[in-house]
Each structure stands twice: as structure tokens, then as C-alpha cells.
Enzyme design. Structure first.
Site, short mmCIF file in Angstrom:
data_model
loop_
_atom_site.label_atom_id
_atom_site.label_comp_id
_atom_site.label_asym_id
_atom_site.label_seq_id
_atom_site.Cartn_x
_atom_site.Cartn_y
_atom_site.Cartn_z
N TYR A 287 0.86 -1.19 0.00
CA TYR A 287 0.00 0.00 0.00
C TYR A 287 0.89 1.23 0.00
O TYR A 287 1.86 1.31 0.75
CB TYR A 287 -0.88 0.01 1.25
CG TYR A 287 -1.79 1.22 1.37
CD1 TYR A 287 -2.81 1.44 0.45
CD2 TYR A 287 -1.61 2.14 2.40
CE1 TYR A 287 -3.64 2.55 0.56
CE2 TYR A 287 -2.45 3.26 2.51
CZ TYR A 287 -3.46 3.46 1.60
OH TYR A 287 -4.29 4.54 1.70
N ASP B 220 9.26 3.02 0.02
CA ASP B 220 8.18 3.63 0.79
C ASP B 220 8.43 3.27 2.25
O ASP B 220 8.09 2.18 2.70
CB ASP B 220 6.83 3.10 0.30
CG ASP B 220 5.67 3.68 1.11
OD1 ASP B 220 5.92 4.27 2.17
OD2 ASP B 220 4.52 3.53 0.67
N LYS C 14 3.97 9.03 9.00
CA LYS C 14 3.76 8.42 10.31
C LYS C 14 4.75 8.90 11.39
O LYS C 14 4.55 9.97 11.93
CB LYS C 14 3.69 6.90 10.15
CG LYS C 14 2.46 6.57 9.26
CD LYS C 14 2.09 5.14 9.06
CE LYS C 14 0.77 5.07 8.30
NZ LYS C 14 0.73 4.23 7.13
C1 LIG Z 1 0.15 4.68 5.78
C2 LIG Z 1 0.94 4.43 4.57
C3 LIG Z 1 0.92 5.30 3.47
C4 LIG Z 1 -0.05 6.43 3.38
O1 LIG Z 1 0.15 7.38 4.38
P1 LIG Z 1 -1.08 8.37 4.76
O2 LIG Z 1 -0.45 9.31 5.75
O3 LIG Z 1 -2.14 7.50 5.34
O4 LIG Z 1 -1.52 9.04 3.53
C5 LIG Z 1 1.79 5.07 2.44
N1 LIG Z 1 2.64 4.03 2.45
C6 LIG Z 1 2.67 3.16 3.48
C7 LIG Z 1 3.66 2.05 3.46
C8 LIG Z 1 1.81 3.31 4.56
O5 LIG Z 1 1.81 2.41 5.54
#
Ligand SMILES: *Cc1c(COP(=O)(O)O)cnc(C)c1O
Length: 430
Positions: free
Chosen positions: A143, A238, A266
Site C-alpha cells: 500500500y 516507501d 507516520k
Molecule cells: C500509511 C501508509 C501510506 C499512506 O500514508 P497516509 O499518511 O495515510 O496518507 C503510504 N505508504 C505506506 C507504506 C503506509 O503504511
């Protein structure tokens, strides 16, 4: 008698789609309803009915140091007193950028944004601008936020809800998104051999944490690195979850593999809406106003958010022992959980690294999207509901991670393991 959470949920559904502002919060996949949270402190959450929970969601990752850390709180409160937003350059955003560059060796320049979604979306745009190529490779079950081009086999909420792709995403938006199974280097190599001169980037969660937790096999990340180098594509990590969680240098440090661009979120916001993307100077110089890749944000580098982020990163930089303890506790907890299911005679699997992990209700170790999806989500739902009713707040969906924080003491971990042991000993005895 209805609970306050039940009342609030009924009201919420009148005004918010599904009663929530992000799908997984609806608790639908475990057949329950949301607990409305009133406050949090250290490793605890309290709901509107006064129930206390040990929190293993941690706002989905940001609360690495637990809730209400005094230094972070102080920094934020002070910043609030100086005005909430200026839409202008500040010293705080320079400090955060500098800290990120110092702590993650592959990052020489960084741009602050407001979410992980924005960070990854912008990193992909930058990679395309830099390479002048259109295609990207992403992995099934990873994701990367909800931007159009990346909503293809996107894991977590999408996976749980069984929506293969989102409605409302035109075909054109995902036509340049090539999908490969996680941990399958041969598929990636085949894409490069077929269309190597069109591939701008390989985008990967270096530890996949949105299909449950799935670790990269030895050689997988290294293999991606060398294919990208060989074909002139960029490797984008990511690190929205792994960044500043696995260690100061994130997954890049943990696995010794260097990305060209990295996306963060995060933890770097400590609970405020923050994201960032960065990498090699020559690549980041493509970003406006220096270069031709446009990207902007009214609230980017917001002073209150930067005050939170700066306090978080300063603490982590100055106290590397935090990771030692956190990772040791993570091993203790997840190995303990694995032993409990073993003792109960169940074949279930625990995948984990450091403070990040997940219990799969399946008998073979998930290594990709297909094998993760084999998990018995009904069994997860029953487990999750039991834990919730016994004061343990787990992610209300199988395909999410368990997040430990520095506020989770050995005593709290033991209490949690005992609760889990109670569940597996009794729920499975018939
Ligand atoms: C949470 C997440 C996102 C998206 O971040 P948001 O702040 O919710 O837009 C992207 N990549 C990874 C791996 C994530 O866990």
C-alpha cells in the site's frame, strides 16, 4: 443498554460515509463497531465508555514513543502559542529536513508534505520527471497511499474490503503501473527485460506492512537495487511505516540497501499530519522551484507539525538505545505470541521485525499477497474481538501490523501475552 460508542457510531453514520474518516476504522472486517476514543496516554487508550486498552495500533505507526510524550507535547504546545500556520519559511522545517538528512544517509534533500499518500505520489512524479520515463513497478499487497496510480492491488483497507481496485480510478491512471508479486525478483527482471527503457522506478515497501507484515526474502531488496542500477531506473523505498521505526536509518539501514528516493510519514510527524520525500540531491533538484517537477502544499511544513516532528527526531537521534529496547521487546513479544499458538497446537504464523509484526491465521508463512490472503480472517476477527473485550486494542483487520511503542513495558507485553494465551487455550479447546 447501548454504549456511548454505539450511540456515537449511529450518529457518525448520518454524517460520515461509514461513520468514519478512513475505512479500516469502521471495524467492519472483524464484525464489530468502532470504539470511540476519548484520550490516550503512554501505551493506553480510553474510549468514551471509560474502558482502558493497551494500544497496539499507535495511530497506525506514528506513536513510536507512546502517546503524550512530554518533550513532544511541550514542543507542540509552545509552537501553538506562536500561531498555527504562516504559509511561509520557518526555522523548524529546516531543522526537521536537516535531521532527516543526517539520520538517513541516502537522503540529501527532502520536501515536507502532509501525508504518506502525498509523499509517495510526489516521489513517483519526481522519479518520472528525472528519468523521463512513465512506467513504475509496484508489488501486489503493498500500500502506498490512495493516489490514483497506486490503487492497484493496494493492500490493507482495500485488501480487507475485497476491492481489487478502487472505483473512480480511470484505466489510464494505472496503465503505467506494473504489478509484480512481492519477493518475486524474476517477475521484476522480466519486466525490465521486456521494457527496461520505459521503467522510471521500482516502488516497494522494504518491509511490507499493509498485507499483514511480510518480510523481504534475503536478496530481494538487493536484487531490486541492482536491477534498477542496471536499467537506469530509480529505486523508491516507501518507508512511511519502516522509517524511523526499524532504526534511525529505517529499512535502508536494517537491510543495508540504499534507495534513490524515500518516502516518509507516520513517525516523522509524531501524530501530526506529516509526510516527506527525499533522496539524492541531483534527483531532488528536479522539484519546483528548482526543477520542472511541480509539487506544492498550503500547509506543508506546518510549524506545529514541524515542532512535533523535530522533537520526535531529536529524541530518536539523541537516544539510540530506544531502538535497542524497542526491538528487543518486539522480539520478546512476537516470539512469545508464536510460542503461545504453538503450545495451543495451532499452525498459525507470526511474521515480525523489531517493533512491527503480525499474527496470520494460516499454516504456511506468508511471503507475498497470495499467501497472506490465505489467512482465515474470520478467525482473526474472533481473536481481535476477544482481545478488545479484554482491554487489548489490536488493529481491527487481519492485514494490518501490530505496532509496539517505547511505552509498552515488559509488564504490559506480558499482560497482553497472557490474554492471548487465555484466548487460544479456551477458544480452541473444543
Ligand atoms: C500509511 C501508509 C501510506 C499512506 O500514508 P497516509 O499518511 O495515510 O496518507 C503510504 N505508504 C505506506 C507504506 C503506509 O503504511
Amino acid at each position: 443498554m447501548t454504549t456511548r460508542s454505539e450511540q456515537l457510531f449511529a450518529e457518525a453514520k448520518q454524517y460520515l460515509p461509514g461513520g468514519v474518516n478512513s475505512p479500516v476504522r469502521a471495524f467492519g472486517s472483524i464484525g464489530d463497531i468502532p470504539r470511540f476514543i476519548k484520550k490516550a496516554d503512554a501505551a493506553f487508550l480510553w474510549d468514551e465508555d471509560g474502558n482502558r486498552y493497551i494500544d497496539y495500533v499507535g495511530s497506525w505507526g506514528p506513536m513510536l514513543l507512546g502517546h503524550n510524550h512530554p518533550d513532544i507535547l511541550k514542543s507542540v504546545v509552545e509552537a501553538c502559542g506562536r500561531g498555527l500556520s504562516y504559509g511561509a519559511a520557518t526555522a523548524a522545517e529546516v531543522e526537521v529536513a536537516k535531521l532527516i538528512c543526517e539520520m538517513v544517509p541516502s537522503v540529501e534533500m527532502v520536501r515536507m508534505v502532509n501525508s504518506g499518500t502525498e509523499a509517495v505520489m510526489s516521489a513517483v512524479r519526481t522519479a518520472r520527471g528525472y528519468t523521463r520515463r512513465d512506467k513504475i513497478i509496484k508489488f501486489e499487497g503493498c500500500y502506498h497511499g490512495h493516489s490514483d496510480g497506486l490503487l492497484a492491488k493496494a493492500g490493507s483497507g482495500v485488501l480487507t474490503n475485497g476491492i481489487p481496485d478502487s472505483a473512480g480510478v480511470p484505466k489510464g491512471c494505472t496503465q503505467d503501473t506494473l504489478l509484480a508479486p512481492y519477493n518475486d525478483l524474476d517477475s521484476v527482471r522480466a519486466y525490465f527485460e521486456h521494457a527496461g527503457d520505459q521503467i522510471a522506478a521500482v516502488l516497494v515497501e522494504p518491509v511490507a506492512a499493509n498485507m499483514g507484515v511480510v518480510l523481504p526474502k534475503p536478496g530481494f531488496l538487493e536484487g531490486l537495487r541492482s536491477l534498477c542500477t542496471q536499467y537506469g531506473a530509480l529505486l523508491i523505498f516507501d518507508e512511511v511505516i519502516t522509517g524511523f521505526r526499524l532504526g534511525v536509518g529505517g529499512a535502508q539501514e536494517a537491510f543495508g540497501v540504499t534507495a534513490d528516493l524515500s518516502a516518509f510519514g507516520k513517525v516523522i510527524g509524531a501524530g501530526m499530519p506529516v509526510g516527506a520525500y527525499g533522496g539524492k540531491r541531483c534527483i531532488m533538484e528536479m522539484v519546483a522551484p528548482l526543477g520542472a517537477v511541480y509539487q506544492a502544499g498550503t500547509l506543508s511544513g506546518n510549524p506545529v507539525a514541524m515542532a512535533a516532528g523535530a522533537a520526535m527526531l531529536r529524541l530518536l537521534k539523541q537516544n539510540p538505545h530506544i531502538y535497542k529496547t524497542l526491538n528487543k521487546n518486539g522480539n520478546y513479544f512476537f516470539e512469545g505470541l508464536a510460542k503461545i499458538v504453538q503450545r495451543a497446537g495451532l499452525p498459525y504464523q507470526v511474521n515480525h521485525i523489531g517493533s512491527l509484526g503480525c499474527l496470520f491465521f494460516t499454516d504456511s508463512k506468508p511471503t507475498d499477497y497470495e499467501s497472506a490472503r490465505a489467512s482465515d480472517t474470520k478467525a482473526y476477527g474472533a481473536y481481535c474481538r476477544y482481545m478488545l473485550n479484554h482491554g487489548i486494542y489490536l488493529a481491527p483487520a487481519q492485514f494490518e501490523a501490530v505496532f509496539l511503542s517505547a511505552a509498552h513495558t515488559k509488564e504490559l507485553l506480558d499482560e497482553t501475552l497472557e490474554t492471548a494465551e487465555g484466548y487460544f487455550a479456551f477458544a480452541y479447546c473444543s
